[in-house]
Design a protein around this motif. Structure first.
Motif, PDB file in Angstrom:
ATOM      1  N   ALA A  15       0.851  -1.185   0.000  1.00 56.16           N
ATOM      2  CA  ALA A  15       0.000   0.000   0.000  1.00 56.16           C
ATOM      3  C   ALA A  15       0.880   1.227   0.000  1.00 56.16           C
ATOM      4  N   LEU A  16       0.971   1.885  -1.141  1.00 57.97           N
ATOM      5  CA  LEU A  16       1.773   3.097  -1.249  1.00 57.97           C
ATOM      6  C   LEU A  16       0.842   4.296  -1.333  1.00 57.97           C
ATOM      7  N   ALA A  17       0.994   5.223  -0.418  1.00 61.65           N
ATOM      8  CA  ALA A  17       0.179   6.428  -0.445  1.00 61.65           C
ATOM      9  C   ALA A  17       0.698   7.364  -1.517  1.00 61.65           C
ATOM     10  N   ALA A  18      -0.113   8.374  -1.840  1.00 64.60           N
ATOM     11  CA  ALA A  18       0.311   9.354  -2.839  1.00 64.60           C
ATOM     12  C   ALA A  18       1.585  10.019  -2.369  1.00 64.60           C
ATOM     13  N   THR A  19       2.574  10.114  -3.280  1.00 64.06           N
ATOM     14  CA  THR A  19       3.878  10.610  -2.882  1.00 64.06           C
ATOM     15  C   THR A  19       4.004  12.102  -3.126  1.00 64.06           C
ATOM     16  N   THR A  20       3.083  12.859  -2.588  1.00 65.08           N
ATOM     17  CA  THR A  20       3.236  14.307  -2.625  1.00 65.08           C
ATOM     18  C   THR A  20       4.193  14.695  -1.523  1.00 65.08           C
ATOM     19  N   LYS A  21       4.635  15.938  -1.546  1.00 65.15           N
ATOM     20  CA  LYS A  21       5.608  16.397  -0.566  1.00 65.15           C
ATOM     21  C   LYS A  21       5.058  16.286   0.845  1.00 65.15           C
ATOM     22  N   ASP A  22       3.719  16.497   0.995  1.00 61.52           N
ATOM     23  CA  ASP A  22       3.100  16.478   2.318  1.00 61.52           C
ATOM     24  C   ASP A  22       2.930  15.070   2.858  1.00 61.52           C
ATOM     25  N   THR A  23       2.766  14.085   1.959  1.00 66.43           N
ATOM     26  CA  THR A  23       2.445  12.738   2.420  1.00 66.43           C
ATOM     27  C   THR A  23       3.545  11.727   2.194  1.00 66.43           C
ATOM     28  N   VAL A  41      20.814  -0.034  -8.104  1.00 67.04           N
ATOM     29  CA  VAL A  41      21.718   1.018  -8.584  1.00 67.04           C
ATOM     30  C   VAL A  41      21.347   2.291  -7.828  1.00 67.04           C
ATOM     31  N   ASN A  42      22.136   2.616  -6.835  1.00 67.90           N
ATOM     32  CA  ASN A  42      21.859   3.707  -5.910  1.00 67.90           C
ATOM     33  C   ASN A  42      22.550   4.981  -6.398  1.00 67.90           C
ATOM     34  N   VAL A  43      21.778   5.861  -7.005  1.00 66.56           N
ATOM     35  CA  VAL A  43      22.321   7.106  -7.568  1.00 66.56           C
ATOM     36  C   VAL A  43      22.094   8.234  -6.571  1.00 66.56           C
ATOM     37  N   GLN A  44      23.170   8.852  -6.154  1.00 69.70           N
ATOM     38  CA  GLN A  44      23.093   9.977  -5.207  1.00 69.70           C
ATOM     39  C   GLN A  44      24.102  11.027  -5.638  1.00 69.70           C
ATOM     40  N   LEU A  45      23.638  11.995  -6.383  1.00 70.56           N
ATOM     41  CA  LEU A  45      24.519  12.999  -6.974  1.00 70.56           C
ATOM     42  C   LEU A  45      24.978  14.022  -5.943  1.00 70.56           C
ATOM     43  N   ASP A  46      26.211  14.525  -6.141  1.00 72.30           N
ATOM     44  CA  ASP A  46      26.679  15.646  -5.333  1.00 72.30           C
ATOM     45  C   ASP A  46      25.877  16.898  -5.657  1.00 72.30           C
ATOM     46  N   ASP A  47      25.495  17.022  -6.927  1.00 74.02           N
ATOM     47  CA  ASP A  47      24.709  18.155  -7.385  1.00 74.02           C
ATOM     48  C   ASP A  47      23.257  17.951  -6.981  1.00 74.02           C
ATOM     49  N   GLU A  48      22.755  18.797  -6.104  1.00 72.29           N
ATOM     50  CA  GLU A  48      21.390  18.634  -5.611  1.00 72.29           C
ATOM     51  C   GLU A  48      20.351  18.786  -6.705  1.00 72.29           C
ATOM     52  N   GLU A  49      20.705  19.465  -7.788  1.00 71.45           N
ATOM     53  CA  GLU A  49      19.751  19.683  -8.865  1.00 71.45           C
ATOM     54  C   GLU A  49      19.732  18.531  -9.864  1.00 71.45           C
ATOM     55  N   GLY A  50      20.567  17.538  -9.661  1.00 67.48           N
ATOM     56  CA  GLY A  50      20.629  16.421 -10.602  1.00 67.48           C
ATOM     57  C   GLY A  50      19.453  15.479 -10.530  1.00 67.48           C
ATOM     58  N   MET A  51      18.677  15.569  -9.458  1.00 69.50           N
ATOM     59  CA  MET A  51      17.482  14.751  -9.312  1.00 69.50           C
ATOM     60  C   MET A  51      16.406  15.614  -8.670  1.00 69.50           C
ATOM     61  N   SER A  52      15.207  15.575  -9.208  1.00 69.32           N
ATOM     62  CA  SER A  52      14.134  16.437  -8.728  1.00 69.32           C
ATOM     63  C   SER A  52      13.773  16.101  -7.288  1.00 69.32           C
ATOM     64  N   GLU A  53      13.163  17.070  -6.602  1.00 66.46           N
ATOM     65  CA  GLU A  53      12.733  16.838  -5.231  1.00 66.46           C
ATOM     66  C   GLU A  53      11.693  15.727  -5.180  1.00 66.46           C
ATOM     67  N   GLU A  54      10.829  15.657  -6.200  1.00 68.52           N
ATOM     68  CA  GLU A  54       9.831  14.601  -6.246  1.00 68.52           C
ATOM     69  C   GLU A  54      10.494  13.226  -6.324  1.00 68.52           C
ATOM     70  N   ALA A  55      11.561  13.129  -7.131  1.00 67.41           N
ATOM     71  CA  ALA A  55      12.266  11.853  -7.261  1.00 67.41           C
ATOM     72  C   ALA A  55      12.961  11.477  -5.952  1.00 67.41           C
ATOM     73  N   GLU A 107      11.987  12.324  -2.943  1.00 61.87           N
ATOM     74  CA  GLU A 107      10.929  11.881  -2.039  1.00 61.87           C
ATOM     75  C   GLU A 107      10.502  10.455  -2.380  1.00 61.87           C
ATOM     76  N   ARG A 108      10.387  10.174  -3.679  1.00 58.89           N
ATOM     77  CA  ARG A 108      10.000   8.839  -4.125  1.00 58.89           C
ATOM     78  C   ARG A 108      11.041   7.810  -3.678  1.00 58.89           C
ATOM     79  N   LYS A 109      12.296   8.157  -3.798  1.00 61.67           N
ATOM     80  CA  LYS A 109      13.362   7.250  -3.382  1.00 61.67           C
ATOM     81  C   LYS A 109      13.292   6.984  -1.881  1.00 61.67           C
ATOM     82  N   ASN A 110      13.043   8.035  -1.088  1.00 59.71           N
ATOM     83  CA  ASN A 110      12.926   7.859   0.359  1.00 59.71           C
ATOM     84  C   ASN A 110      11.783   6.920   0.718  1.00 59.71           C
ATOM     85  N   VAL A 111      10.704   6.991  -0.044  1.00 60.30           N
ATOM     86  CA  VAL A 111       9.538   6.163   0.229  1.00 60.30           C
ATOM     87  C   VAL A 111       9.830   4.687  -0.031  1.00 60.30           C
ATOM     88  N   ILE A 112      10.516   4.377  -1.127  1.00 61.63           N
ATOM     89  CA  ILE A 112      10.615   2.981  -1.570  1.00 61.63           C
ATOM     90  C   ILE A 112      11.958   2.319  -1.274  1.00 61.63           C
TER      91      ILE A 112
END
Length: 754
Positions: free
Chosen positions: A81-89, A293-307, A309-314
């Motif tokens: 059960a995955l809830a909607a991955t908006t910034k708030d939830t 494949v764990n991608v974690q860029l030094d450049d904070e802009e290399g991955m969107s905030e939504e992405a 958040e999605r990574k943190n969820v899953i």
């Protein structure tokens, strides 16, 4: 009105790399649902009209088919059960899995012939997962374009894997008649829509360098996701195998990003649920070898905030539980691949290093599982007897950051067979403790340092790679050899065992978490202290036996007190960890050197080896300056320092050069004579080659030519009858005539008759 998501039986986006004499380009075959098999006539493929604004009637029809599809092909992730991955939830979203007994072994180490899965989130512009899939796929078939072309043709023409064109509702709306028509078209050698396949002689040739099979696609009709049950069928039909392409589950695929006329947010939750279901089924039910494949860029802009958040969820609920291995990437995906003749500093991170590390990881994963007590002479490519062999050494790094060792790596690699990666001494280890502390507030937590612990180990391999003179041969995909992967000993040493890691209850629990992280990195040797919680130890070693090929080195350090000989022997037996360790290491302490106490560790190792079967390599040392001689006596896998380092990792450590010189002077290593036996062999370069090898490892042996007309001349001559005769290589014309004179004839020699 929201457009329904297309859940197709099998949606493989086939990505190829085309090479010409002048340019290198990439192209993607049309991403679309694939035809169903003849037995799956009830499958409903959910497409919407090509118009961006579908009418209500078509939506109602499609929704009916969604219900029909889910009824007939229910998702195995009904408990997810995955809830909607908006910034708030997003922070509240969880994936719930059913609890039950530990899973039975599903990963078969030997004769593995199924596809490999890469899953994770690519950066916005790096496309890391697909690029890795392409390079790995090409490497697995020996970078032979013709073989890859045939595999592509097989995938295109096979039932259940015929590539369809973009969504054409007039042709296909999910009815059984349409499916039967597609199957018949494919059988007749046409496309699923009945079009003639172009004559390849009239098309500009494309050289296929790799095959990436995407589990998620996006076309004019919207996103679509594969169904794992048909992947299973294609695997069992051998249409999909280890060498027919790499499957990609990218949770940051283009389908997760807005495009003109496409609102990705409408589909995000469904896509996450569907991909999570596929990941779970392919991993748990089909036992596929999966890499996060764990991608974690030094450049904070290399991955969107939504992405992010999605990574943190899953990550903790999908990406880690449904994978066995983990590859870490920073900015390498944004760097161009190095070309031939590139003079870029080899110590700098590069995309080529990431591709190499993935191939090394897969090569380790595909090795036969190590067998306790297996000898190197029995042909064990993954035996402790080989890696921890006579006169081998490992160097323990004590730097807080691996990059600090870069200036010394070239010289260090000349004298050692392995590097010890001391996790407890890393700066990121302290950050790991803080991150997992119960007193650490969520707001104060930095990014999980587990990434940095894995990434620094990869960097250590990268730094050693150009200078790995003594690395063992690592077979890859049955046709290639990786000969520059210097083995790593992964160690988390606790405070009461001469280390720094906390050994309270929480610390020990976290230590075992880090040891499992070592398994996920495909480490060659995992040091497991034998004194701790039996339940945690058993859980770790059972998993290691079921899904990994790492050698286990059971260890125990006695710090600050002396033990008796009997106690020392029992410590060696304890370090066997119920006969699951492939090597045992015991380190003792002495208060003085009366009665040659510095020899106790060695003598106890010899005595213990005779008490248990099978025999495993025993390593015996004594701490401190008083124990220096124990390092000379210990014949296998001795920890050393190096003269180029600014400081020793531990008092009493010697360099490999000092130990070898002492062993030769004390007669521990007598000079032996070797030869190549043959006739008219003046051309042979074996003496130069083998002589250089002896010199590189500081052995005092001699290798010469034995050029004789008959075998009898040799066995009656001085080399064969010398007390220091070590052995010989045999070439023409004596390969068969020497057989009556050998002590042991291997099965391979018997089979070929020479």
């Amino acid at each position: 009105m929201k457009k329904p998501l297309a859940f197709t039986p099998l949606a493989l986006s086939l990505s190829l790399v085309a090479l010409s004499a002048f340019t290198t380009t990439s192209f993607v075959l049309p991403s679309a649902p694939l035809a169903a098999t003849a037995t799956a006539t009830t499958i409903a493929t959910l497409l919407t009209p090509s118009s961006n604004v579908p009418n209500e009637k078509s939506i109602e029809k499609k929704n009916e088919k969604i219900h029909e599809f889910r009824h007939r092909f229910p998702f195995r992730h009904s408990s997810l059960a995955l809830a909607a991955t908006t910034k708030d939830t997003a922070s509240k979203s969880k994936v719930e899995t059913k609890k039950g007994p530990p899973p039975k072994p599903k990963y078969k180490f030997q004769n593995y012939d199924k596809p490999i899965i890469l899953m994770g989130l690519s950066s916005t512009n790096g496309n890391e997962l697909e690029r890795l899939a392409l390079s790995l796929s090409g490497a697995l078939v020996g970078n032979q374009p013709k073989k890859l072309e045939k595999m592509v043709e097989n995938l295109e023409r096979s039932q259940g894997a015929g590539l369809l064109g973009g969504g054409d509702d007039d042709f296909f709306d999910g009815d059984d008649d349409d499916i039967e028509a597609m199957i018949q078209n494919i059988k007749n050698g046409k496309t699923a829509k009945g079009e003639e396949i172009p004559n390849t002689d009239q098309v500009q040739p494309k050289v296929v360098a790799g095959i990436s099979l995407s589990a998620l696609g996006l076309d004019a009709e919207g996103p679509f996701v594969l169904d794992a049950s048909l992947i299973r069928d294609l695997i069992r039909q051998k249409t999909l195998s280890l060498k027919s392409g790499v499957i990609v589950l990218d949770f940051n695929h283009a389908a997760f990003r807005d495009q003109e006329g496409y609102n990705a947010k409408e589909f995000e939750v469904d896509l996450i649920r569907a991909l999570s279901s596929v990941a779970m089924q392919l991993y748990e039910d089909e036992g596929l070898l999966s890499v996060y494949v764990n991608v974690q860029l030094d450049d904070e802009e290399g991955m969107s905030e939504e992405a992010k958040e999605r990574k943190n969820v899953i990550e903790k609920d999908v990406l880690i539980p449904f994978t066995d291995y983990e590859l870490c990437i920073k900015n390498e995906g944004l760097m161009p691949p190095a070309t031939e003749g590139d003079e870029t500093e080899s110590s700098l991170p590069s995309w080529n290093d990431i591709e190499w590390e993935l191939q090394r990881m897969i090569a380790r994963a595909l090795l036969p599982p190590p067998i306790v007590g297996e000898s190197a002479t029995s042909g064990g490519a993954n035996s402790a007897d080989l890696l921890m062999g006579m006169n081998t050494f490992f160097l323990s790094l004590s730097f807080p950051k691996v990059e600090d060792a870069a200036p010394y790596v070239e010289e260090m690699c000349k004298d050692v067979d392995s590097m010890e990666y001391r996790v407890d001494l890393l700066a990121s280890a302290r950050e790991y403790l803080e991150h997992n502390s119960e007193t650490c507030d969520e707001e104060d937590k930095k990014p999980d340092p587990r990434f940095d612990i894995l990434y620094q180990q990869q960097r250590l391999r990268t730094l050693c790679r150009p200078h790995a003179q003594r690395a063992p041969a690592l077979p890859f995909a049955g046709s290639d050899i990786i000969d520059n992967a210097l083995p790593i000993v992964y160690t988390v040493r606790t405070a009461h065992q001469a280390g720094t890691w906390p050994d309270d209850e929480a610390g020990i629990r976290q230590m075992f978490d880090l040891l499992e992280l070592g398994l996920r990195s495909a480490v060659e040797v995992l040091d497991v202290e034998s004194a701790w919680d039996k339940q945690l130890t058993d859980k770790l070693l059972v998993r290691a036996q079921q899904r990994y090929t790492s050698l286990i080195l059971g260890s125990h350090h006695v710090v600050g007190s002396e033990v008796t000989m009997e106690e020392a022997i029992e410590l060696y037996r304890q370090c066997r960890i119920s006969n699951r360790a492939h090597g045992a290491k015991v380190v003792l302490s002495i208060n003085d050197n009366e009665n040659n106490k510095d020899q106790m560790a060695y003598e106890a190792s010899v005595a213990a080896a005779k008490m248990d079967d099978p025999e495993i390599p025993n390593i015996g040392l004594v701490l401190g300056e008083q124990g220096s001689y124990s390092r000379i006596l210990n014949p296998r896998f001795t920890p050393v320092t190096h003269e180029s380092l600014p400081a020793k990792a531990a008092p009493g450590q010697l360099t490999a050069a000092e130990i070898m010189a002492a062993r030769v002077l004390t007669g521990q290593i007598p000079s032996q004579k070797y030869a190549i036996l043959g006739h008219n062999i003046a051309y042979s370069v074996s003496p130069q080659m083998q002589g250089s090898a002896f010199e590189a490892v500081r052995l005092p042996h001699v290798y010469t030519r034995a050029d004789v007309a008959t075998v009898e001349e040799f066995v009656e001559g001085p080399i064969w009858n010398d007390d220091n005769f070590g052995g010989c290589s045999v070439t023409i014309p004596h390969k068969q005539n020497i057989i009556p004179h050998v002590d042991v004839l291997t099965d391979a020699a018997k089979e070929i008759g020479s």
